[in-house]
Enzyme design. Structure first.
Site, PDB file in Angstrom:
ATOM      1  N   ALA A   1     -10.398   0.598 -14.926  1.00 42.75           N
ATOM      2  CA  ALA A   1     -11.517  -0.272 -15.308  1.00 42.75           C
ATOM      3  C   ALA A   1     -12.746   0.009 -14.437  1.00 42.75           C
ATOM      4  O   ALA A   1     -12.620   0.179 -13.233  1.00 42.75           O
ATOM      5  CB  ALA A   1     -11.103  -1.728 -15.169  1.00 42.75           C
TER       6      ALA A   1
ATOM      7  N   TYR B   1       0.031   0.279 -14.837  1.00 47.49           N
ATOM      8  CA  TYR B   1       1.369   0.843 -14.703  1.00 47.49           C
ATOM      9  C   TYR B   1       2.234   0.370 -15.884  1.00 47.49           C
ATOM     10  O   TYR B   1       1.807  -0.472 -16.684  1.00 47.49           O
ATOM     11  CB  TYR B   1       1.982   0.432 -13.357  1.00 47.49           C
ATOM     12  CG  TYR B   1       1.209   0.956 -12.161  1.00 47.49           C
ATOM     13  CD1 TYR B   1       0.872   2.312 -12.067  1.00 47.49           C
ATOM     14  CD2 TYR B   1       0.803   0.110 -11.122  1.00 47.49           C
ATOM     15  CE1 TYR B   1       0.160   2.800 -10.979  1.00 47.49           C
ATOM     16  CE2 TYR B   1       0.092   0.594 -10.032  1.00 47.49           C
ATOM     17  CZ  TYR B   1      -0.229   1.939  -9.959  1.00 47.49           C
ATOM     18  OH  TYR B   1      -0.935   2.426  -8.896  1.00 47.49           O
TER      19      TYR B   1
ATOM     20  N   TRP C   1     -18.187   6.527  -7.621  1.00 51.01           N
ATOM     21  CA  TRP C   1     -18.602   6.153  -8.978  1.00 51.01           C
ATOM     22  C   TRP C   1     -19.373   4.843  -8.989  1.00 51.01           C
ATOM     23  O   TRP C   1     -20.283   4.664  -9.795  1.00 51.01           O
ATOM     24  CB  TRP C   1     -17.389   6.094  -9.917  1.00 51.01           C
ATOM     25  CG  TRP C   1     -16.382   5.025  -9.568  1.00 51.01           C
ATOM     26  CD1 TRP C   1     -15.336   5.145  -8.716  1.00 51.01           C
ATOM     27  CD2 TRP C   1     -16.355   3.676 -10.037  1.00 51.01           C
ATOM     28  NE1 TRP C   1     -14.652   3.956  -8.624  1.00 51.01           N
ATOM     29  CE2 TRP C   1     -15.250   3.038  -9.430  1.00 51.01           C
ATOM     30  CE3 TRP C   1     -17.153   2.938 -10.919  1.00 51.01           C
ATOM     31  CZ2 TRP C   1     -14.935   1.699  -9.664  1.00 51.01           C
ATOM     32  CZ3 TRP C   1     -16.831   1.603 -11.152  1.00 51.01           C
ATOM     33  CH2 TRP C   1     -15.736   1.005 -10.537  1.00 51.01           C
TER      34      TRP C   1
ATOM     35  N   MET D   1       0.866  -1.195   0.000  1.00 52.41           N
ATOM     36  CA  MET D   1       0.000   0.000   0.000  1.00 52.41           C
ATOM     37  C   MET D   1       0.892   1.231   0.000  1.00 52.41           C
ATOM     38  O   MET D   1       1.773   1.341   0.856  1.00 52.41           O
ATOM     39  CB  MET D   1      -0.856   0.045   1.270  1.00 52.41           C
ATOM     40  CG  MET D   1      -1.974  -0.962   1.313  1.00 52.41           C
ATOM     41  SD  MET D   1      -2.792  -0.934   2.920  1.00 52.41           S
ATOM     42  CE  MET D   1      -1.580  -1.720   3.968  1.00 52.41           C
TER      43      MET D   1
END
Ligand code: FAD
Ligand code: NAP
Ligand code: SF4
Length: 679
Positions: free
Chosen positions: A259, A171, A585, A31
């Site tokens: 995505a 990435y 979202w 993280m």
């Protein structure tokens, strides 16, 4: 045999990697916490990781560190001087527990780097990237590979036990693999063999740079959730090629950041994706890590026992509770402070870039050197009134430090508004927070008086040294004509099922609670968060056939209640704009797919038998609804505080009682814990 190995035989089995051994199968996943770039960040990271090492985890992967300038948004490792700064971390972890391994993640963000000179195989801008990347030349590619190898060698110099190379999520490495981001026609693009050349070459050169006795983990996109993403046979052939190049462990990742499929939010079922790792594992010899929504030891054990993986990665659960593994080992699972997958203090902070990463249920996470719960010299008698998140956090921290705490609540159960939150489909994890506090109340010897509405007399009779008023909020009832009409109901009555809801509904207020109520009343059947099959259907994932990306050609199918729902606000901003950065979202998309109509710029005029009369952007409009659910924010409930003040008695306000505007559990728990740390 210890309790842990008896209950969780797979989780507590060591794993032999040949030249080294992991003491168990619990991994703290990577993280990026922001400490990598913070003042005193290395000291703070050392304390953060050492606390997790003492907490029993077998292996830790650090947050991402870039191999060069162009690959990152902050911390880089490419020189011996930079390696020396990392020593404080590796030494702290090995001093905390010599058997805990720590690997550094090498993260080259490629087109997601927040810099104009970011690089990628082709100049294709990511939907979520800030800049169009520069196309790498052949020499540029060679330099990136050399930088990966150098960075790994520097990690070894810094005392790490290994590195993890991230080859997923959008990435740099993953953009070589996928056709839409790799438009090259040279030996680095075009055919699959050419597209996978870059990761394979990176691994070969890293292995050569670090030698055979250094852990090399590669994180692969096992299901990238991209239309026209990686096909199953491509995933498999890449994994086999990496195995042949000598990676020690393959870690599976799901989803690119861009995505539109949630993979870790609270509405995702526990361990929803481990089956994909399981399928891949059947074809490989190298040990495999799986991840995503594995937040309790029994879930980890099930995943391992099923043969889905050799190691389970738990990242956010280690923010929530650094002792998760130790508690499982000692049979103290009921004391685990479970990650509820809200993202509110971790990923939302990472992506906003403005606040330090921490944890909603554990504000000490990443603040280990700053927020300490130290034993008290003088024990005080403390009354905490209100057993919502603020009161619970205050009571447990104060009692843990040695104070004598009495916790009151007018209700017959602890939890305050969390008892409403836990009833919203997709928020079932909130039960775990209440279980944690219930356990800790017992173990810390807190005297808990439920069904006890506290007044001045109760406090006077108790002889307390300190009084903490955590009485929370009361819902706002806007002064609109007809607000007392039978059609108008409060959100508390709706969530508790105390008032019926009609077929045509207006929700007045589109904050967090308005959205939750919309979710509740538009939802049909079993909650997707409790059933992987339903979840997969809702988000258009085909686990069985694994089309490209897992989603190509699959249409999401959403079950919806037979109801017309309008979700309204007065502001002219987009509805839901202030929801969590990484989860908002998903709520907006789910409700839109269920046909919920989101309307902004609404002025409420009156409620009568005809329905809700409004002006929408100045134009009169009648919504002919049966029910108007009022979710119009909250006001602080300070009656007790004001009465105590009138009686000349000092008290301390926390949580919603202190400030109701923009209140959430993150703020309530954080404020209460910080106050209790100093009392
Ligand atoms: P409360 O939770 O309101 O607790 C106050 C307690 O005081 C109550 O139990 C009450 O019975 C007691 N009390 C009041 N007066 C007295 C008295 N005189 N004597 C004894 N007891 C008294 N937040 C998030 O961060 N994330 C979310 O996802 C989220 N989802 C939510 C979903 C819903 C449906 C709701 C309603 C809220 C949600 N929240 C969420 C908000 C969160 O629950 C609140 O911010 C939080 O509960 C506030 O904590 P508190 O302790 O200040 O107050
Ligand atoms: P909120 O987020 O502040 O939203 C209140 C809503 O009411 C807004 O839509 C506001 O928008 C409207 N409103 C305010 N005053 C009004 C008035 N006088 N008349 C009519 N409408 C009015 O509060 P909440 O929804 O009650 O949630 C409480 C807290 O719980 C929030 O702060 C939230 O963070 C937390 N929560 C979080 C989540 C989560 O998933 N993270 C979920 C639920 C709750 P307009 O002023 O534009 O109309
Ligand atoms: Fe888990 Fe929420 Fe804490 Fe993040 S903030 S670690 S998601 S409980």
């Amino acid at each position: 045999m210890s309790i842990g190995t008896e209950r969780y035989p797979h989780l507590f089995a060591p794993l032999d990697l040949g030249f080294t051994r992991l003491k168990n199968r619990a991994l703290m996943g990577s993280m990026h916490t922001g400490l990598e770039e913070a003042d005193n960040g290395f000291e703070r990271m050392a304390a953060f990781f050492a606390e997790r090492a003492r907490g029993g985890v077998g292996m830790i992967i650090t947050g991402g560190i870039s191999p060069n300038e162009e690959g990152g948004f902050g911390a880089k490792l490419s020189t011996p001087e930079e390696a020396a700064r990392h020593r404080i971390i590796t030494e702290a972890v090995h001093a905390a527990d010599a058997d805990t391994k720590i690997c550094m993640q090498i993260l080259h963000t490629g087109p997601l780097a927040a810099r104009e000179n970011c690089v990628a195989p082709s100049p294709v801008k990511s939907r979520i990237g800030r800049y169009r990347p520069n196309e790498l030349t052949e020499e540029g590619i060679e330099k990136q590979i050399a930088d990966f190898a150098n960075c790994a060698a520097m990690a070894r110099l810094a005392g790490y036990d290994g590195v993890e190379i991230i080859g997923s999520a959008g990435y740099l490495i993953s953009t070589f693999l996928v056709r839409k981001t790799n438009l090259r026609t040279d030996r680095w693009g075009g055919s699959w063999e050419n597209r996978m050349r870059f990761p394979v070459e990176v691994v070969r050169r890293v292995r050569a740079a670090v030698g055979p006795d250094f852990i090399l983990v590669f994180r692969i996109s096992a299901m990238d959730m991209l239309e026209e993403g990686l096909a199953w046979d491509e995933v498999l052939s890449l994994a086999k090629a990496l195995e042949a190049e000598g990676v020690n462990i393959i870690s599976t990742h799901f989803c690119w950041h861009e995505a539109p499929v949630p993979t870790i939010a609270t509405m995702v079922p526990r361990a929803a994706f481990t089956q994909v790792t399981g399928r891949l594992r059947k074809h490989l010899k190298v040990p495999m890590i799986t991840s995503n929504r594995i937040n309790m030891p029994e879930v980890a054990e099930e995943v391992l026992a099923r043969g889905d993986a050799d190691i389970v990665s738990m990242a956010r659960p280690m923010l929530a509770d650094p002792e998760l593994v130790l508690k499982a080992a000692q049979g103290r699972e009921d004391e685990i402070n479970t990650c509820i997958a809200c993202n509110q203090a971790c990923l939302d902070h990472t992506f906003s870039g403005r606040q330090q990463v921490s944890c909603l249920v554990n504000p000490r996470a990443c603040n280990e050197t700053l927020l300490k719960y130290e034993p008290v010299a003088a024990r005080r008698r403390i009354a905490v009134v209100g057993a919502g998140p603020a009161g619970l956090a205050y009571a447990t921290v104060a009692a843990q430090r040695g104070h004598a705490v009495t916790l009151f609540d007018a209700a017959n159960e602890i939890g305050g508004q969390f008892n409403l939150a836990k009833l919203i489909p997709g928020k079932e994890e909130f039960h775990e927070t209440l279980r944690y506090y219930r356990t800790m109340i017992g173990k810390l010897g807190i005297e808990c008086r439920l069904g006890a509405r506290v007044d001045v007399a109760t406090i006077e009779a108790g002889g307390f040294d300190e009084v903490i008023v955590a009485t929370g909020i009361e819902p706002r009832r806007p002064a609109i004509e007809g607000i007392d009409h039978p059609k108008a109901v409060g959100y508390v009555d709706v969530i508790l099922g105390r008032k019926p809801v009609g077929r045509r509904v207006a929700i007045m207020g589109a904050g967090g609670i308005g959205f939750d109520v919309a979710e509740l009343i538009s939802h049909e059947g079993v909650s997707a968060s409790l059933d992987i099959g339903i979840f997969a259907k809702e988000w258009g994932i085909d686990f069985e056939n694994h089309p490209r990306g897992g989603v190509t050609g699959v249409t999401p199918q959403v079950a919806r209640a037979d109801r017309t729902v309008y979700l309204m606000q007065r502001k002219t901003d987009p509805v839901g704009k202030n929801l969590g950065r990484t989860t908002g979202w998903t709520h907006r998309l789910t409700l839109a797919r269920r046909g919920v109509q989101m309307i902004n710029g609404v002025e409420y005029v009156k409620i009568d038998d005809a329905g809700l009369h409004t002006l929408v952007n100045g134009e009169p409009k009648l919504f002919e609804v049966d029910t108007v659910i009022v979710c119009a924010g909250q006001l602080p409930l300070r009656t007790l505080h004001d009465e105590l003040e009138a009686a000349g008695r000092r008290s301390t306000l926390v949580g919603g009682a202190f400030e109701a505007a923009e209140l959430d559990a993150k703020r309530a728990i954080d404020q209460a814990s910080r106050l209790a740390a100093t009392v």
